[in-house]
Every structure is written in structure tokens, then in C-alpha cells.
Design a protein around this motif. Structure first.
Motif, PDB file in Angstrom:
ATOM      1  N   ALA A 196      42.537   4.590  63.384  1.00  0.00           N
ATOM      2  CA  ALA A 196      42.277   3.077  63.119  1.00  0.00           C
ATOM      3  C   ALA A 196      44.001   2.444  63.416  1.00  0.00           C
ATOM      4  O   ALA A 196      44.122   1.377  63.891  1.00  0.00           O
ATOM      5  CB  ALA A 196      41.823   2.393  61.855  1.00  0.00           C
ATOM      6  N   ARG A 242      31.660  -2.127  59.299  1.00  0.00           N
ATOM      7  CA  ARG A 242      32.181  -0.850  59.616  1.00  0.00           C
ATOM      8  C   ARG A 242      31.901   0.130  58.528  1.00  0.00           C
ATOM      9  O   ARG A 242      31.710   0.217  57.369  1.00  0.00           O
ATOM     10  CB  ARG A 242      33.680  -1.062  59.392  1.00  0.00           C
ATOM     11  CG  ARG A 242      34.667   0.264  59.679  1.00  0.00           C
ATOM     12  CD  ARG A 242      36.150  -0.009  59.584  1.00  0.00           C
ATOM     13  NE  ARG A 242      36.813   1.365  59.772  1.00  0.00           N
ATOM     14  CZ  ARG A 242      37.865   1.629  59.210  1.00  0.00           C
ATOM     15  NH1 ARG A 242      38.660   0.679  58.424  1.00  0.00           N
ATOM     16  NH2 ARG A 242      38.786   2.627  59.600  1.00  0.00           N
ATOM     17  N   LEU A 252      38.439   5.215  63.270  1.00  0.00           N
ATOM     18  CA  LEU A 252      37.889   3.814  62.875  1.00  0.00           C
ATOM     19  C   LEU A 252      36.436   3.927  62.588  1.00  0.00           C
ATOM     20  O   LEU A 252      35.840   3.037  61.549  1.00  0.00           O
ATOM     21  CB  LEU A 252      37.960   2.859  64.280  1.00  0.00           C
ATOM     22  CG  LEU A 252      37.032   1.636  64.175  1.00  0.00           C
ATOM     23  CD1 LEU A 252      38.263   0.700  63.183  1.00  0.00           C
ATOM     24  CD2 LEU A 252      37.267   0.911  65.553  1.00  0.00           C
ATOM     25  N   PHE A 288      46.290  -1.031  59.471  1.00  0.00           N
ATOM     26  CA  PHE A 288      44.778  -1.384  59.734  1.00  0.00           C
ATOM     27  C   PHE A 288      44.158  -2.104  58.499  1.00  0.00           C
ATOM     28  O   PHE A 288      44.021  -1.436  57.274  1.00  0.00           O
ATOM     29  CB  PHE A 288      43.781  -0.389  60.313  1.00  0.00           C
ATOM     30  CG  PHE A 288      42.497  -1.026  60.964  1.00  0.00           C
ATOM     31  CD1 PHE A 288      42.570  -1.570  62.127  1.00  0.00           C
ATOM     32  CD2 PHE A 288      41.457  -1.100  60.081  1.00  0.00           C
ATOM     33  CE1 PHE A 288      41.310  -2.081  62.764  1.00  0.00           C
ATOM     34  CE2 PHE A 288      40.074  -1.657  60.625  1.00  0.00           C
ATOM     35  CZ  PHE A 288      40.187  -2.171  62.033  1.00  0.00           C
TER      36      PHE A 288
END
Length: 874
Positions: A196, A242, A252, A288
Motif C-alpha cells: 500500500a 478495506r 493493500l 498510506f
């Protein structure tokens, strides 16, 4: 000789260069510049020729400088920048900036003021690479007052986005067959195994976000806040969920987001392939989701100029969704626009209230549709509330997890109200393709009187009553065949076709009938004349050489001379004949018959009496006239050739089948077109022509052939000029045309010529008939009627004459776009900048081969192809 010597002076960079896609920073660093010697003493000539100053060509010394690229990574679909620094102001040299096969120079900006920190002047070059791989930015030229600056060609590498195997994108609809207005859930899932911290600058813009027929709602995320992640989607900032990978790597993971679509028009929708693209840094450098903020992650950030990166992408396949039109609603209840599964819960406060006071009501709606896609119809239309409550139709909306809560206020209007009644909502159940009624529970109320008043009429409140207004959109239903309309149409058609015959027939019939009318009038007013005429008729009917012939002759003589027939004698006959100057032979002949008849009646002898020459004595002969009848002519018009009875019914069946198909589909349009052609074939043989043209126009309208629909409606106006529904249909078709051409036409010009001719013929016959009645009775009423008929005949004749003078062939464009020309050939220039579109109307002035010289309704003229139009008579 003067020798110019330029020494290369190195300059140190004070800060890093930063420019991104056309942006030029306010504080620009100073790069080093290369200066070269353009002349030495050895180069000077031995002798110097002097030239006048105004004729000498100034040759500037050349200095080479270096252009610096603003970013490390470049692509063929993104604009790149390069900057060049100078010690003095410069301007773009003529023919000094040009592109090449490698790059396209888009723009060059020079700055007249130095940078505040570096004191340098700059030129910024915006260019677009044209290919991938090794690319060269060509030499560029700039000039100052003293120097011709040129840049070194720069070689650099151009990359392109690559499909990544480390991520995937899916868009999965819950169902692919929905009804118009039914929300459908679309699940977006982005799976990515890339670190990510290496991802930046996400680009995700599904094509259906730009479709005006598709409403997109992204519901509020109700998952655990720890799983929230911000996404730039379709120009919006949304919160997705997520899910991190189980091995707790830095990847990610999976990002999921529900979307709801609602289609406003039926048809087959293809949602194109959706592309997700982002930047992958060569070296992980992004923090991130820092600060745990939803929209403060690298996916929203642009890549910096000094970063090396790769653009990676993945795609989701196209999706096809069939959107059906709503089924017919025969329930008698207004459709709420809601789709099952759905639930309603109603609460009200307070439960004890005086009439006229406010009552708060909340309707909690729960279902599969998100907040923003749930609407309620006007509550004032509820049967239980109407006329019992004054309802506020302005609803307050509050989000809740399962849907939307609506709040409104009511005023009870009667003390007889003992409960807030059940509310009934008609919802669509897509599982069984039918409507269902969902009802709420009633809530007990106690309504008290206020100031001795037990009832308040609803009409006391302004705007509470419902006013009906006309809906201008759409067209009316097809018409049914009607025998009376056929008979009237046949009669009008007969009078129109035989217009001149009808005009001549009136005075001819008058001249022929007026003696009979005068005879009738004299018989009515003169008793002796009537007796003489009746006696003469009996005499003429009697058979020659019969005793009846002699008795009727005596009655005729007696009636003529106003005596009784039974007392008529020989002496009376002789005296009467002498009074009319009859010849002696006639007198002697009548005397002999008298004697012979008396001898036969009063003696026993049976001598035969000859009565053959009595007609020569009766000099008065009444002449009859023949009556002209139009019965056979009318019958010949009624016996028109019959078409097969199945044509009309087949056209109606095709129209019904088309309505059963998906609206706007190719199958539906094909059936509508076949139905239109069938109806037009009926009209061509004068079979229900008015109704046939109307129905043909309806079919063309449904098939989106607006020009043909207008032509059909215009033809129908020749048979039904005063039909309000036909006028509304024509207005609806004209409202769908793209060209805005004002129309100026007087009301009488809209009347069909065939109708005007028929009316003139009818009034003409009425005029001559009233004139005959005037001759017969000579009363005041008949004179007034004749005068009125004459005035009407003159007025309508003037309209007909003017209509005939201005009669023309009209037409309409039947193709999507037609460019009008200034002459009858494609080589002529266009008359207008814009094309004429389907439905544009005109009047034909002249015809040359396949070209028509026409005049539009606003008076402008042009030439158009006849094959791309259809015409009709007006």
C-alpha cells in the motif's frame, strides 16, 4: 576589430526543480547555463567593408543552454514540462519552436520578470510524447536583444501503463434484469497484493457516472470505522471497506464498495469496461492512511516530479443490464415508485389533539434501496387522509441504516377522527412482476373540538384542493373505425370532388324547380286555379273514347268557368267556347258530342260516341319537369373498392404486439413501423382515412420516426381538422424536433381545402333551397334565411379562394440530419451552419430532378434532397 568573448560561468542550483503537467512554480530554481565562444581574432577578415547601419544585417551570437525536464517519468497520454533558464529576458524565436516525430510541442511560455529567489528568467515548454521508448526533445530557439539561445536536444525514456497481475477489479450486479426505477446493487471489489505504501494517484471513473439515464447512489458506510478507507471514485470522495490480508503483510488487501444504480428509461444498457489505474512507486515512500483519516491517503495524492514510478491498471469486464418498462397499473391506486422488499412503520405524536393543531407523523421506510433512492408519493393523495387532515407534502428526510425516515405534519379537520388511518402504498414486486399494496397500522387518536368548532372544511386552506392540469407530453391512443365518420367522410369527399358540379347544380335546379314552386304557390293561394288544375289532371288521366273522358271534360269546363260540372249543358259549352274565341268547327264538334251523349243517356238507342278529339279543345297544357337526382352518384361514391378486412385488424395487432416488446428495442420499432405502413395502406384506399392516418402517426411516433409521424398527422388533419386529440398529438411530435423554427400561420389556413369545398357546396345548395322557399312562401323568415345563406356562402367562398391561391405542397424531413444547400447540387455551399433534423417542416416551391426548393415556416429558403423528405397536401 572587436572580438566578443563569452566565458562559461557555472551557476549552482539553489533548489530542486518542480513542475507538473503545465504548472509553473512561483519560486523557480536556477540551473546552470552553457555559453560558447562565437568569434575569435583569427576569424576576423584582413579588411573590413563598412556598411550603412540601416542596411547591415545584425547577426546575434549563438549560445547553447540546457533544458531541464520537470519529472523523471513520462507517458504518451500526459503532458510533460521542460524549463530553460536565462540571464536576460528572451522571447520565442520565429520558426524556432517546432515539434518532431517524437514529441508534439503544445505551448511555450516565456517570463519577462526574473524569479524572486534566483534572479533568472525562464521559458517553460509543454510537450506531449508521441511514442514510447527512447524519445528526443528537439533543439529549441529563443532570442534576446544580444544573444540567440538554443537548447541541447534531450534524450529521455517514455513509458506506458501496464496491466498488473497483482491486482484485479470486479463489478458484480445483484441482478441483470430490473424494472424502470428499481434500484440494483452493484458490488465493487478491488483486490491488490501490492504494498500500500507504493500506491498513489488512484484513477477510477466508471463510464456510467456520465449517463444521464442512470442515477448512481453510494450509500453511507456503516461498517467498523477501523476498516474505512477513502477512495476517489467518479469525481467523488467515498468511504469503502478495506480488508487486510490474513498474513498481515503490507499489501493493500481487498477494498469493497456497494453502488446502487437506478435506470430512468427502459432498454438494454451496456455498462462499458471499467478501468482502475494507479501509480506504483519504484520505492515505497507513501505513508498510506496516515493520521487514520479517510481521505488523507496516498490514493488522493498526485505523484511528485522527482519520483520514479510505473502506472499500473486493471479492468472490470462490461456488464449488460436489461431494464423493463413498468407493468400496467390497473389497481386504481397511484404507484408509489417503491420496489419490494420494503417495510413501513408509522408513528405519530401527540395522540390527543384539538382540530387544526399540528400532529407530527414519521414514516420509517426500510428496504433494499439506500437513502437517496427512496421517495414517497404525495401524502395528500392518500384516501384515508384526504379531506380529514390538512397534509404538509414537504417531507423531511432522515437517514437510517436500513433506509429513510420521512417526517411531516398534519392538522386534523374533524372531531370525528378517532385514529390516524392506515396508509396504503402500491409497490412493485419484481419477483412476480406485479404490484402489491402495502398498508401501515392505524394509530388511535383523540380529536377534541376547538372553540366550539367541530369541523374545518378543507377548501378553507388555500392550495389544499387538487387542480387538474393538462399533460403536454405523449400522444393519444389509437382511434377506432366508425361508420358515421366513414359516411361523413364519403359525403365530404363527394362534395369536394364534384365541387363545380354542385355549384352549377344549385342554379340549374332553381331554374327547373321554380315553375313548380310558382305553380304550388298559385294553387295554394287561388282556389279556382287549384280546381281548374285538378280538373285538367283528371281529364288528362281519363282514357280516350271512354265515357269518363267526356265527364272529366265537362268538369274541367265547369271548373274553368267557375260552374258546377253536374249542371253544365250544351248551351254552357257553346257560350264558354265562344268566350275563348274557339273555332266554329270546335264548337260544332263539342255540340255533336253533347247531343250524342244525351241521346245515349236519355234514349234507348245505343249509338257509340266518339271522344277522340276532346284534347284539341283543352288548350291549357301543364308542363312537368324532370327532377335531377344525385342518388346514383352518391351510391357510386359509396361503392369504393373494398380492401381486405384483415388489413385494419392486422395493423392493430402489430401495434399491440409492439407495445408488448421492450420500449425502444429494435423489435418494438420494427413492429411499430409495420403497423404504420398497414394503417397508411388503409388510408390510401380511403378506408377510415382519418382514423388510419392518426393511428399511422401514433405508430411512427412510437418508432421514433418523428418526421413521418408529423406527415401522418398532417394528412389526418385533412379529415379531422377539429379533433383536439389530433392537435395534441401533432404538438407532441413537433415538440420532439431538434430544429427551432417558428411557425406563423393564420387559423383559417389550417382548414383543409376539401372541407372548404364541401362547405361551399352545402351552403350553395342551402342558398338555392332557401331562395325557392322564398319564392314559394314569400315570408320574412325565408328572406332572412336566404340572406344569411348568401352571406355565409360569400364568406366561405372568400376563404376558399384565398386558400386555393395559397395552396401548396408541404413536406417534412424524415432523416436524422439533412444539410440544406444553396442550389440543386452537392457542390453548392450549405445554406445553414446546422443541419435540418428529423421533423423539420417546409413548403415546396420548385422541383428539379431529385432536389426541392423549399421554404421553411419562418420564411427562409433552401434546396434539399427530395429522397430524404416526404410530402403532403395542405
Amino acid at each position: 576589430m572587436r572580438i566578443w568573448l563569452y566565458i562559461l560561468l557555472p551557476l549552482l542550483l539553489e533548489q530542486s526543480l518542480y513542475a507538473q503537467e503545465g504548472e509553473f512554480p512561483t519560486e523557480m530554481p536556477l540551473p546552470s547555463g552553457d555559453l560558447v565562444d562565437v568569434g575569435t581574432k583569427a576569424d576576423a577578415p584582413d579588411t573590413i567593408e563598412t556598411v550603412p547601419a540601416d542596411e547591415a544585417e545584425v547577426v546575434l551570437p549563438v549560445a547553447y543552454v540546457t533544458a531541464e525536464l520537470s519529472s523523471k517519468t513520462r507517458f504518451t497520454d500526459r503532458v510533460a514540462n521542460a524549463v530553460v533558464w536565462f540571464d536576460e529576458p528572451v522571447e520565442e524565436a520565429e520558426d524556432g519552436i517546432s515539434g518532431s516525430n517524437d514529441v508534439s510541442i503544445l505551448e511555450v511560455n516565456t517570463f519577462d520578470e526574473p524569479n524572486s529567489k534566483t534572479g533568472k528568467y525562464a521559458a517553460v515548454i509543454r510537450f506531449l510524447p508521441r511514442k514510447t521508448g527512447s524519445v528526443t526533445l528537439p533543439e529549441l530557439s529563443f532570442k534576446s536583444e544580444t544573444t540567440d539561445y538554443r537548447t541541447h536536444p534531450i534524450n529521455f525514456k517514455v513509458s506506458q501503463p501496464i496491466r498488473s497481475e497483482n491486482m484485479s477489479l470486479t463489478l458484480t450486479p445483484v441482478k441483470q434484469r430490473v424494472y424502470t426505477g428499481e434500484p440494483v446493487k452493484l458490488s465493487l471489489a478491488w483486490e491488490c497484493t501490492v504494498n500500500a505504501a507504493e500506491l498513489k494517484s488512484l484513477r477510477l471513473y466508471p463510464d456510467f457516472f456520465n449517463n444521464s439515464s442512470i442515477e448512481v447512489i453510494i450509500p453511507r458506510n456503516t461498517d467498523d470505522e477501523k476498516t474505512h478507507v477513502g477512495l476517489p471514485l467518479g469525481g467523488r470522495r467515498v468511504i469503502a471497506t478495506r480488508t487486510l490480508p490474513e498474513e498481515k503483510s503490507k499489501a493493500l488487501g481487498t477494498v469493497e464498495l456497494p453502488l446502487y444504480l437506478r435506470f430512468t428509461e427502459p432498454g438494454i444498457y451496456t455498462l462499458p469496461e471499467t478501468r482502475l489505474e494507479c501509480v506504483r512507486l519504484d520505492k515505497a515512500g507513501s505513508d498510506f492512511a496516515r493520521y487514520a483519516a479517510h481521505f488523507n491517503n496516498a490514493l488522493f495524492e498526485s505523484v511528485e516530479a522527482d519520483q520514479s514510478y510505473t502506472r499500473i491498471y486493471t479492468t472490470a469486464p462490461a456488464i449488460e443490464i436489461e431494464v423493463l418498462p413498468l407493468p400496467a397499473n390497473n389497481s386504481g391506486i397511484e404507484y408509489s415508485g417503491l420496489v419490494a422488499p420494503i417495510d413501513f412503520e408509522v408513528t405519530a405524536q401527540p395522540t390527543e389533539i384539538e382540530i387544526g393543531q399540528l400532529l407530527e407523523m414519521e414514516i420509517k421506510v426500510s428496504g433494499n434501496a439506500p437513502h437517496g433512492m427512496i421517495e414517497l408519493p404525495l401524502l395528500s393523495h392518500q384516501n384515508g387522509l384526504r379531506e380529514r387532515f390538512l397534509v404538509d407534502n414537504d417531507l423531511g428526510r432522515i437517514w437510517h441504516k436500513e433506509g429513510t425516515s420521512f417526517r411531516t405534519r398534519l392538522r386534523p379537520l374533524s372531531t370525528t377522527i378517532q385514529a390516524l388511518p392506515s396508509l396504503h402504498f402500491l409497490v412493485l414486486n419484481p419477483d412476480n412482476d406485479a404490484y402489491e399494496i402495502r398498508s401501515t397500522k392505524a394509530i388511535a387518536l383523540k380529536t377534541l373540538s376547538s372553540e366550539g368548532q367541530d369541523f374545518i372544511p378543507l377548501k378553507n386552506f388555500k392550495g389544499a384542493a387538487i387542480t387538474l392540469t393538462n399533460q403536454p407530453e405523449g400522444i393519444w391512443h389509437n382511434l377506432k373505425a366508425n361508420r358515421m365518420n366513414d359516411l361523413l367522410n364519403t359525403l365530404f369527399d363527394l362534395l369536394s370532388r364534384n365541387f363545380w358540379l354542385c355549384l352549377v347544380l344549385g342554379p340549374m335546379a332553381f331554374l327547373c324547380i321554380v315553375p313548380i314552386v310558382k305553380e304550388r304557390r298559385r294553387r295554394a293561394n287561388d282556389r279556382n286555379y287549384r280546381l281548374r288544375a285538378d280538373a285538367y289532371k283528371r281529364f288528362k288521366r281519363a282514357t280516350n273514347d271512354s265515357p269518363e273522358k267526356w265527364s272529366t271534360f265537362l268538369d274541367f269546363m265547369a271548373a274553368h268557368f267557375e260552374c258546377s260540372g253536374k249542371a253544365w249543358t250544351l248551351s254552357d259549352s257553346v257560350e264558354a267556347l265562344r268566350s275563348v274565341n274557339a273555332s266554329d268547327a270546335d264548337i260544332a264538334h263539342i255540340s255533336s258530342i253533347h247531343k250524342a251523349a244525351d241521346a245515349r243517356d236519355f234514349s234507348s238507342s245505343s249509338n257509340d260516341v266518339e271522344f277522340a278529339q276532346l284534347d284539341s279543345v283543352a288548350r291549357q297544357v301543364l308542363k312537368g319537369i324532370g327532377k335531377l337526382s344525385i342518388v346514383l352518384l352518391l351510391a357510386s361514391q359509396l361503392l369504393t373498392p373494398e380492401v381486405q378486412a384483415s388489413d385494419w385488424s392486422e395493423a392493430e395487432q402489430l401495434f399491440t404486439q409492439a407495445q408488448g416488446e421492450t420500449a425502444g428495442s429494435n423489435a418494438a420499432n420494427a413492429l411499430y413501423q409495420q403497423a404504420a405502413l398497414k394503417f397508411q395502406s388503409e388510408a390510401a384506399v380511403e378506408k377510415h382515412p382519418g382514423e388510419s392516418w392518426v393511428n399511422a402517426g401514433n405508430a411512427w411516433f412510437q418508432a421514433d420516426a418523428i418526421g413521418r409521424a408529423i406527415a401522418a398527422y398532417q394528412n389526418a388533419l385533412n379529415y379531422r381538422p377539429f379533433d383536439p386529440k389530433l392537435s395534441e398529438n401533432l404538438a407532441a411530435a413537433r415538440a420532439m424536433t431538434l430544429n427551432d423554427i417558428p411557425e406563423a400561420q393564420k387559423w383559417w389556413q389550417c382548414l383543409p381545402t376539401r372541407w372548404l369545398k364541401a362547405v361551399v357546396a352545402i351552403i350553395s345548395l342551402l342558398f338555392w333551397a332557401s331562395l325557392l322557399l322564398t319564392v314559394r312562401y314569400r315570408s320574412r323568415r325565408t328572406v332572412i334565411a336566404s340572406a344569411l345563406c348568401a352571406i355565409c356562402l360569400l364568406t366561405v367562398s372568400i376563404f376558399l379562394l384565398q386558400k386555393t391561391r395559397t395552396s401548396h405542397t408541404a413536406g417534412v424531413v424524415i432523416v436524422d440530419a439533412l444539410y440544406a444547400k444553396k442550389g440543386p447540387n452537392h457542390s453548392y455551399a450549405n445554406t445553414f451552419n446546422e443541419p435540418l433534423h428529423d421533423g423539420a417542416e417546409f413548403v415546396v416551391i420548385e422541383q428539379q430532378d431529385d432536389w426541392s426548393f423549399v421554404e421553411l415556416s419562418d420564411g427562409r429558403q433552401c434546396w434539399i434532397l427530395s429522397s430524404q423528405t416526404t410530402t403532403f397536401s395542405q
